[in-house]
Design a protein around this motif. Sequence first.
Motif, PDB file in Angstrom:
ATOM      1  N   VAL A 211       1.909   3.859   7.151  1.00 60.06           N
ATOM      2  CA  VAL A 211       2.763   2.907   6.451  1.00 60.06           C
ATOM      3  C   VAL A 211       3.913   3.720   5.863  1.00 60.06           C
ATOM      4  N   PRO A 212       5.102   3.597   6.432  1.00 61.01           N
ATOM      5  CA  PRO A 212       6.182   4.466   5.968  1.00 61.01           C
ATOM      6  C   PRO A 212       6.688   4.025   4.600  1.00 61.01           C
ATOM      7  N   LEU A 213       6.957   4.991   3.762  1.00 62.58           N
ATOM      8  CA  LEU A 213       7.589   4.734   2.465  1.00 62.58           C
ATOM      9  C   LEU A 213       8.875   5.546   2.423  1.00 62.58           C
ATOM     10  N   PRO A 214       9.897   5.051   1.734  1.00 58.41           N
ATOM     11  CA  PRO A 214      11.111   5.866   1.612  1.00 58.41           C
ATOM     12  C   PRO A 214      10.855   7.072   0.713  1.00 58.41           C
TER      13      PRO A 214
ATOM     14  N   ALA B 218      16.632   6.123   3.958  1.00 57.42           N
ATOM     15  CA  ALA B 218      15.216   6.487   3.874  1.00 57.42           C
ATOM     16  C   ALA B 218      14.973   7.544   2.811  1.00 57.42           C
ATOM     17  N   ALA B 219      16.046   8.038   2.184  1.00 58.17           N
ATOM     18  CA  ALA B 219      15.901   9.048   1.127  1.00 58.17           C
ATOM     19  C   ALA B 219      16.998   8.839   0.096  1.00 58.17           C
ATOM     20  N   LEU B 220      16.620   8.734  -1.160  1.00 55.06           N
ATOM     21  CA  LEU B 220      17.619   8.522  -2.203  1.00 55.06           C
ATOM     22  C   LEU B 220      17.067   8.952  -3.553  1.00 55.06           C
ATOM     23  N   LEU B 221      17.963   9.012  -4.529  1.00 55.86           N
ATOM     24  CA  LEU B 221      17.582   9.323  -5.904  1.00 55.86           C
ATOM     25  C   LEU B 221      18.083   8.214  -6.810  1.00 55.86           C
ATOM     26  N   VAL B 222      17.243   7.809  -7.765  1.00 56.80           N
ATOM     27  CA  VAL B 222      17.657   6.798  -8.735  1.00 56.80           C
ATOM     28  C   VAL B 222      17.352   7.312 -10.140  1.00 56.80           C
ATOM     29  N   ALA B 223      18.341   7.203 -11.021  1.00 57.84           N
ATOM     30  CA  ALA B 223      18.174   7.674 -12.405  1.00 57.84           C
ATOM     31  C   ALA B 223      18.209   6.484 -13.352  1.00 57.84           C
TER      32      ALA B 223
ATOM     33  N   VAL C 221       2.037 -17.646   1.208  1.00 52.12           N
ATOM     34  CA  VAL C 221       1.435 -16.361   0.860  1.00 52.12           C
ATOM     35  C   VAL C 221       2.418 -15.252   1.230  1.00 52.12           C
ATOM     36  N   VAL C 222       2.690 -14.364   0.279  1.00 53.68           N
ATOM     37  CA  VAL C 222       3.688 -13.318   0.492  1.00 53.68           C
ATOM     38  C   VAL C 222       3.127 -11.952   0.118  1.00 53.68           C
ATOM     39  N   SER C 223       3.774 -10.911   0.624  1.00 49.28           N
ATOM     40  CA  SER C 223       3.396  -9.531   0.320  1.00 49.28           C
ATOM     41  C   SER C 223       4.396  -8.931  -0.656  1.00 49.28           C
ATOM     42  N   LEU C 224       3.950  -7.969  -1.449  1.00 46.14           N
ATOM     43  CA  LEU C 224       4.854  -7.225  -2.327  1.00 46.14           C
ATOM     44  C   LEU C 224       5.042  -5.796  -1.830  1.00 46.14           C
ATOM     45  N   GLY C 225       4.708  -5.552  -0.568  1.00 43.12           N
ATOM     46  CA  GLY C 225       4.921  -4.225   0.000  1.00 43.12           C
ATOM     47  C   GLY C 225       3.630  -3.577   0.432  1.00 43.12           C
ATOM     48  N   SER C 226       3.738  -2.355   0.952  1.00 43.91           N
ATOM     49  CA  SER C 226       2.600  -1.709   1.601  1.00 43.91           C
ATOM     50  C   SER C 226       1.668  -1.019   0.622  1.00 43.91           C
ATOM     51  N   THR C 227       2.111  -0.773  -0.614  1.00 45.47           N
ATOM     52  CA  THR C 227       1.217  -0.117  -1.568  1.00 45.47           C
ATOM     53  C   THR C 227       0.419  -1.175  -2.328  1.00 45.47           C
ATOM     54  N   VAL C 228      -0.726  -0.770  -2.874  1.00 46.85           N
ATOM     55  CA  VAL C 228      -1.584  -1.687  -3.607  1.00 46.85           C
ATOM     56  C   VAL C 228      -1.174  -1.651  -5.078  1.00 46.85           C
ATOM     57  N   LEU C 229      -0.757  -2.795  -5.609  1.00 45.88           N
ATOM     58  CA  LEU C 229      -0.320  -2.864  -7.009  1.00 45.88           C
ATOM     59  C   LEU C 229      -1.460  -3.372  -7.884  1.00 45.88           C
ATOM     60  N   ARG C 230      -1.534  -2.858  -9.114  1.00 44.79           N
ATOM     61  CA  ARG C 230      -2.507  -3.390 -10.059  1.00 44.79           C
ATOM     62  C   ARG C 230      -2.080  -4.780 -10.527  1.00 44.79           C
ATOM     63  N   ALA C 231      -3.028  -5.477 -11.179  1.00 53.08           N
ATOM     64  CA  ALA C 231      -2.749  -6.836 -11.659  1.00 53.08           C
ATOM     65  C   ALA C 231      -1.641  -6.842 -12.712  1.00 53.08           C
ATOM     66  N   VAL C 232      -1.423  -5.726 -13.395  1.00 50.60           N
ATOM     67  CA  VAL C 232      -0.365  -5.677 -14.415  1.00 50.60           C
ATOM     68  C   VAL C 232       0.992  -5.316 -13.815  1.00 50.60           C
ATOM     69  N   THR C 233       1.007  -4.787 -12.615  1.00 50.40           N
ATOM     70  CA  THR C 233       2.267  -4.355 -12.005  1.00 50.40           C
ATOM     71  C   THR C 233       2.834  -5.402 -11.046  1.00 50.40           C
TER      72      THR C 233
END
Lengths: 244, 244
Positions: free
Chosen positions: A70-73, A182-187, B209-221
């Motif tokens: 699962v690619p992430l940036p 696919a690569a960035l910085l956010v402040a 039904v929708v996704s919030l992305g490939s990572t697993v988020l906690r119920a608070v996030t």
Amino acid sequence: MQRLTITSAQLQANHIQLTLEQQHYLRRVLRLQAGDRFLALDGRGQQWLAMLTDSAATAQLLDAVAAESVPLPQVVLAAALPKGSGFDEVVRQATELGVTEIWPLISDRTLLRPSAQKLTRWQRIATEAAEQSERLVVPVVDEPRSFKQLLQTTAADQPLYLCSARQQQPHLLTCLLERPSAALLVATGPEGGWTTAEVNEAIAAGYQVVSLGSTVLRAVTAPLAALTLINAVYTLKSERLKGV
Amino acid sequence: MQRLTITSAQLQANHIQLTLEQQHYLRRVLRLQAGDRFLALDGRGQQWLAMLTDSAATAQLLDAVAAESVPLPQVVLAAALPKGSGFDEVVRQATELGVTEIWPLISDRTLLRPSAQKLTRWQRIATEAAEQSERLVVPVVDEPRSFKQLLQTTAADQPLYLCSARQQQPHLLTCLLERPSAALLVATGPEGGWTTAEVNEAIAAGYQVVSLGSTVLRAVTAPLAALTLINAVYTLKSERLKGV
């Protein structure tokens, strides 16, 4: 299946040397017993199926497990340190939201000067959060750096975003959609925001000043909003490329 | 300028009746003195310039202040209650991110049954967070409801989104960009996610039904990620309509 992050030094030919803390975690916290299996991750994208044995100090290595791709940036979050213990939650949620590196930032208006133990604590939180959110790669929490150091260390060949509460800036979402990367910085800034001098120095260093919307976000919330947008646009672009 | 939320019952012809708590907040916490000015907000979009006088119990009303018309979408967040005190931070951050109403949700896998005092506490947190983030409208925190009650009370003429960690769903960002709306409801699940029965019932009730992305988020996030995307897309569409 339960997950445990290990270092490559713990890997032997056919077993894993467990630290005392890991032994406690597996047997007392997770209540695993001899014969129970778990996933061992090196935090760099490799994972193995492992099994507890009668020996307390080691676990048997069963098999390497192919990582889901699962690619992430590649996202560096440079976040000004908020008051109190607020950065703990920033590290935890940023990890869930797919950050690659976290750079604690000491800006002109930052009140906190973190102790050396803080960095160890944040790295442990990142490791735990990566396990919980089933990420194979544990984000690196770097040494705190000053705003000047930030501007000196950033590469100009990738998008650099400075989030600011000023209304007249383009929204980060607009910028991300127009310039996918696919690569960035956010402040993200401290309580009270960046100083005018900081904003001007950042612009001179190649940063794009962006807005996160019309509401005023706290220093602990802005990083999560920025990372959410970055991850979502990246997923969107990946899906479109795949023709989904 | 400092901000204070009042009820319309506290408004008199030319002054505000201050509660004991408000007197303490203005004079002890904010350290305002007679002659100092602050903004009084009714939490429904009206605000007034007010001044402390020598009288402890009242403040003088100076002028009605025109509200900045920064439009926000009408968003109901129906969020399954997480473990412990995690919902405090959900309410605080959801308020910053522009939510209109918060419906605490008791799903099949929700462990917490909140006490009556919790609701009062959450409403106070929403009020404080609205002041801090300079929002004119304080979100309403509703009574906890069951998942079945949620499905019975939602209007079918607006988008209804159920966020789920399942990969095969379209991303919420994709849906928002394809179907912009100024009013919608988004539901986020508990630790462990929705049950299959809940997902099926929601689909039958008109939910997407929708996704919030490939990572697993906690119920608070998860609520914060959803609200970030909703607010950002709404701002983006508003800017485009204005030709910015």
